[in-house]
Write a protein that holds these residues in place. Structure first.
Motif, mmCIF file in Angstrom:
data_model
loop_
_atom_site.group_PDB
_atom_site.id
_atom_site.type_symbol
_atom_site.label_atom_id
_atom_site.label_comp_id
_atom_site.label_asym_id
_atom_site.label_seq_id
_atom_site.Cartn_x
_atom_site.Cartn_y
_atom_site.Cartn_z
ATOM 1 N N HIS A 59 0.915 -1.269 -0.334
ATOM 2 C CA HIS A 59 0.357 -0.136 -0.073
ATOM 3 C C HIS A 59 0.718 1.339 -0.233
ATOM 4 C CE1 HIS A 59 -4.610 1.982 1.865
ATOM 5 N NE2 HIS A 59 -3.425 2.291 0.551
ATOM 6 N N SER A 60 2.163 0.966 0.873
ATOM 7 C CA SER A 60 2.954 2.479 0.992
ATOM 8 C C SER A 60 3.477 2.305 -0.566
ATOM 9 C CB SER A 60 4.314 2.160 1.999
ATOM 10 O OG SER A 60 4.723 3.247 1.911
ATOM 11 N N ALA A 61 3.941 1.724 -1.094
ATOM 12 C CA ALA A 61 4.470 1.652 -2.890
ATOM 13 C C ALA A 61 3.790 1.852 -3.781
ATOM 14 C CB ALA A 61 4.653 0.038 -2.978
ATOM 15 N N LEU A 62 2.110 1.800 -3.577
ATOM 16 C CA LEU A 62 1.288 2.729 -4.314
ATOM 17 C C LEU A 62 0.628 3.894 -4.112
ATOM 18 C CD1 LEU A 62 -1.512 1.529 -6.290
ATOM 19 C CD2 LEU A 62 -3.040 1.721 -3.969
ATOM 20 N N GLN A 63 0.796 4.307 -2.971
ATOM 21 C CA GLN A 63 1.616 5.474 -2.169
ATOM 22 C C GLN A 63 1.766 6.301 -3.319
ATOM 23 O OE1 GLN A 63 -1.554 7.305 -1.302
ATOM 24 N NE2 GLN A 63 -2.691 5.226 -1.141
ATOM 25 N N LEU A 64 2.983 5.827 -2.693
ATOM 26 C CA LEU A 64 4.694 6.851 -3.481
ATOM 27 C C LEU A 64 4.639 6.319 -4.570
ATOM 28 C CD1 LEU A 64 8.283 7.385 -3.379
ATOM 29 C CD2 LEU A 64 8.453 4.867 -3.990
ATOM 30 N N VAL A 65 4.135 5.648 -5.672
ATOM 31 C CA VAL A 65 4.177 5.765 -7.250
ATOM 32 C C VAL A 65 2.963 6.840 -7.548
ATOM 33 C CG1 VAL A 65 3.184 4.114 -9.576
ATOM 34 C CG2 VAL A 65 4.718 3.537 -7.779
ATOM 35 N N ALA A 66 1.749 6.816 -7.460
ATOM 36 C CA ALA A 66 1.047 7.000 -7.369
ATOM 37 C C ALA A 66 1.406 8.930 -7.172
ATOM 38 C CB ALA A 66 -0.330 7.543 -6.177
ATOM 39 N N ARG A 67 2.226 9.421 -6.215
ATOM 40 C CA ARG A 67 2.615 10.649 -6.120
ATOM 41 C C ARG A 67 4.019 11.171 -7.146
ATOM 42 N NH1 ARG A 67 2.894 8.805 -0.335
ATOM 43 N NH2 ARG A 67 5.544 8.470 -0.704
ATOM 44 N N THR A 68 4.215 10.085 -7.713
ATOM 45 C CA THR A 68 5.259 9.901 -8.346
ATOM 46 C C THR A 68 4.423 10.173 -9.749
ATOM 47 O OG1 THR A 68 7.278 9.195 -7.157
ATOM 48 C CG2 THR A 68 7.648 9.187 -9.843
ATOM 49 N N GLN A 69 3.424 9.715 -9.831
ATOM 50 C CA GLN A 69 3.019 10.222 -11.567
ATOM 51 C C GLN A 69 2.258 10.868 -10.872
ATOM 52 O OE1 GLN A 69 1.315 6.488 -12.445
ATOM 53 N NE2 GLN A 69 3.248 5.322 -12.483
ATOM 54 N N LYS A 70 2.574 11.984 -10.307
ATOM 55 C CA LYS A 70 1.311 12.790 -9.361
ATOM 56 C C LYS A 70 -0.396 12.823 -10.862
ATOM 57 C CE LYS A 70 4.440 16.676 -10.845
ATOM 58 N NZ LYS A 70 5.846 15.816 -10.100
ATOM 59 N N VAL A 71 -0.733 11.403 -9.361
ATOM 60 C CA VAL A 71 -1.923 10.813 -9.628
ATOM 61 C C VAL A 71 -2.225 10.781 -7.994
ATOM 62 C CG1 VAL A 71 -3.083 8.824 -9.928
ATOM 63 C CG2 VAL A 71 -1.476 9.795 -11.311
ATOM 64 N N LYS A 72 -4.222 11.816 -8.288
ATOM 65 C CA LYS A 72 -4.835 11.391 -6.619
ATOM 66 C C LYS A 72 -5.017 10.073 -6.126
ATOM 67 C CE LYS A 72 -7.601 14.715 -3.780
ATOM 68 N NZ LYS A 72 -8.100 15.708 -3.859
ATOM 69 N N VAL A 73 -4.932 9.882 -4.916
ATOM 70 C CA VAL A 73 -5.534 8.644 -4.431
ATOM 71 C C VAL A 73 -6.070 8.147 -3.820
ATOM 72 C CG1 VAL A 73 -4.842 5.832 -4.178
ATOM 73 C CG2 VAL A 73 -3.714 6.739 -6.397
ATOM 74 N N GLU A 74 -7.168 8.460 -3.221
ATOM 75 C CA GLU A 74 -7.967 8.228 -2.068
ATOM 76 C C GLU A 74 -8.883 7.102 -1.730
ATOM 77 O OE1 GLU A 74 -10.040 11.676 -2.546
ATOM 78 O OE2 GLU A 74 -8.789 13.467 -1.854
ATOM 79 N N ASN A 75 -9.026 6.654 -0.079
ATOM 80 C CA ASN A 75 -9.369 6.196 0.398
ATOM 81 C C ASN A 75 -9.264 4.518 0.051
ATOM 82 O OD1 ASN A 75 -10.564 7.794 1.932
ATOM 83 N ND2 ASN A 75 -11.848 8.143 -0.074
ATOM 84 N N SER A 76 -7.827 4.272 -1.116
ATOM 85 C CA SER A 76 -7.782 3.325 -1.481
ATOM 86 C C SER A 76 -7.562 1.901 0.073
ATOM 87 C CB SER A 76 -6.043 3.153 -2.309
ATOM 88 O OG SER A 76 -5.254 3.866 -1.447
ATOM 89 N N THR A 77 -7.286 0.958 -0.900
ATOM 90 C CA THR A 77 -6.889 -0.513 0.806
ATOM 91 C C THR A 77 -6.215 -0.974 -0.435
ATOM 92 O OG1 THR A 77 -9.147 -1.379 -0.051
ATOM 93 C CG2 THR A 77 -9.213 0.485 2.078
ATOM 94 N N VAL A 78 -5.656 -2.318 0.564
ATOM 95 C CA VAL A 78 -4.932 -3.362 -0.058
ATOM 96 C C VAL A 78 -4.972 -4.168 1.035
ATOM 97 C CG1 VAL A 78 -2.603 -4.672 -0.970
ATOM 98 C CG2 VAL A 78 -2.915 -1.579 -1.533
ATOM 99 N N GLY A 79 -5.274 -5.612 0.522
ATOM 100 C CA GLY A 79 -5.335 -6.165 0.860
ATOM 101 C C GLY A 79 -4.786 -8.186 0.973
ATOM 102 N N GLY A 80 -4.591 -8.207 1.564
ATOM 103 C CA GLY A 80 -3.183 -9.123 1.420
ATOM 104 C C GLY A 80 -3.487 -10.500 2.479
ATOM 105 N N ARG A 81 -3.754 -11.804 1.688
ATOM 106 C CA ARG A 81 -3.967 -13.124 1.952
ATOM 107 C C ARG A 81 -2.228 -14.025 1.327
ATOM 108 N NH1 ARG A 81 -8.266 -11.400 -1.917
ATOM 109 N NH2 ARG A 81 -9.702 -11.156 -0.808
ATOM 110 N N VAL A 82 -2.490 -14.794 2.629
ATOM 111 C CA VAL A 82 -0.885 -16.006 2.378
ATOM 112 C C VAL A 82 -1.633 -17.150 2.463
ATOM 113 C CG1 VAL A 82 1.113 -16.712 3.210
ATOM 114 C CG2 VAL A 82 0.827 -13.875 3.471
ATOM 115 N N HIS A 83 -1.109 -17.991 1.475
ATOM 116 C CA HIS A 83 -1.631 -18.939 1.225
ATOM 117 C C HIS A 83 -0.071 -20.495 1.462
ATOM 118 C CE1 HIS A 83 -5.382 -17.979 -0.643
ATOM 119 N NE2 HIS A 83 -4.985 -16.738 -1.761
#
Length: 140
Positions: A59-83
């Motif tokens: 999720h942190s990496a997603l926010q970093l990429v969005a800031r770098t690309q100057k894209v506004k991302v609000e209320n995003s979520t990332v769910g993780g499943r480990v099998h």
């Protein structure tokens, strides 16, 4: 690698039956196998910790990429499943699914951001080529 931060944790007891805590004291949890693996389920387990860590890091990496690309991302979520599974040849293996939700963003744009985040996330880089990691973008 130029080390920027080092986290330290110690496992006591018998691994999946014990405690794990960090050197700074911010994490101190009982470890118990899940009911599905014959445990009581009255604590956390390594797979839950890995799912939480991977989801937060991605999720942190997603926010970093969005800031770098100057894209506004609000209320995003990332769910993780480990099998956790058993290999036919013996031993065990993990597989990861990450579910990314970016409300009010076209699916293709959200997928492009998630794909870019997968290239810079430290957990993604650590697992690449070692375990299966699937990044899914959901619209709900």
């Amino acid at each position: 690698m130029n080390t920027l931060y080092t986290a330290e944790a110690l496992s006591t007891g018998q691994g999946r039956e014990g405690r794990v805590f960090t050197s700074d004291g911010t994490l101190d949890v009982a470890m118990t196998p899940p009911k599905e693996l014959g445990g009581s389920g009255n604590g956390t387990n390594p797979e839950q910790l890995f799912a939480a860590g991977f989801a937060a890091c991605f999720h942190s990496a997603l926010q970093l990429v969005a800031r770098t690309q100057k894209v506004k991302v609000e209320n995003s979520t990332v769910g993780g499943r480990v099998h956790f599974g058993q290999l036919e040849a013996g031993g065990y293996q993990l597989a990861v699914e990450l579910e990314v939700i970016i409300p009010d963003m076209p699916h293709e744009q959200a997928q492009a951001l998630a794909d870019a985040a997968h290239q810079v996330c430290p957990y993604s880089n650590a697992t690449r080529g070692n375990i299966e990691v699937t990044v899914l973008v959901s619209d709900d």
